[in-house]
Scaffold this active site. Structure first.
Site, PDB file in Angstrom:
ATOM      1  N   ASN A  13      40.183  34.447  34.366  1.00  0.00           N
ATOM      2  CA  ASN A  13      39.329  33.630  33.466  1.00  0.00           C
ATOM      3  C   ASN A  13      37.907  34.191  33.359  1.00  0.00           C
ATOM      4  O   ASN A  13      36.948  33.444  33.202  1.00  0.00           O
ATOM      5  CB  ASN A  13      39.299  32.151  33.908  1.00  0.00           C
ATOM      6  N   ASP A 125      45.037  43.925  30.394  1.00  0.00           N
ATOM      7  CA  ASP A 125      43.945  43.496  31.273  1.00  0.00           C
ATOM      8  C   ASP A 125      42.901  44.629  31.345  1.00  0.00           C
ATOM      9  O   ASP A 125      43.204  45.709  31.843  1.00  0.00           O
ATOM     10  CB  ASP A 125      44.542  43.219  32.665  1.00  0.00           C
TER      11      ASP A 125
END
Ligand code: 4NP
Length: 155
Positions: A13, A125
């Site tokens: 997050n 990512d």
């Protein structure tokens, strides 16, 4: 105007899901729908932290400010509060599916499912790479957000 509550979810997050939240907010403003948005992580490593400075910088280049967001972990209530919970990769999705209570009606899906450009529906990512990965992430999330909002407009 139709309204939806959407939670964007990644691992920490701090990179992908705060960026997805900021981009979705901007895309929705130019659409026929209203979105209530938040983001969360499946992991708790960065709870309370601001988004990664590289994520903040890559969105600032397109005049989106995500610097006031603060990381939190996904919780049980989210599955009752949100209409859509969108995962950035398969590991996030698998974790969310394990956490989802049987009586939750939230649609838990891969965010990239709404865009052909996403390989296997995943948003890479960028955490362990360089700044260019964050620009790629922003462009990818923008394409997915446009496709997702277009989908919501048809509902
Ligand atoms: P995110 O990126 O899931 O897009 O926020 C990551 C942030 C932190 C870590 C991994 C991924 N971490 O291992 O701390």
């Amino acid at each position: 105007m139709k309204s939806f509550k959407v939670l964007t979810v990644c691992l920490g997050n701090i990179c992908r899901s705060p960026a997805a939240q900021g981009i979705l907010e901007t895309v929705a403003k130019e659409s026929r729908i209203f979105l209530e948005l938040d983001s969360a992580g499946t992991a708790a490593y960065h709870v309370g932290n601001k988004p990664d400075s590289r994520s903040i910088a890559s969105l600032r280049q397109v005049n989106i400010d995500i610097s006031s967001q603060s990381a939190r972990q996904v919780c049980e209530e989210d599955f009752y509060n949100f209409d859509w919970i969108v995962a950035m990769d398969k590991a996030n999705l698998a974790n969310l599916e394990k956490l989802q209570p049987a009586d939750s009606r939230a649609c838990v899906v891969m965010f990239g499912e709404f865009c052909e450009r996403a390989q296997f529906g995943e948003v890479d990512d960028p955490y362990y790479g360089g700044d260019e990965g964050f620009v790629h992430m922003r462009e990818h999330l923008t394409a997915i957000s446009q496709a997702f909002v277009a989908h919501l407009e048809t509902l």
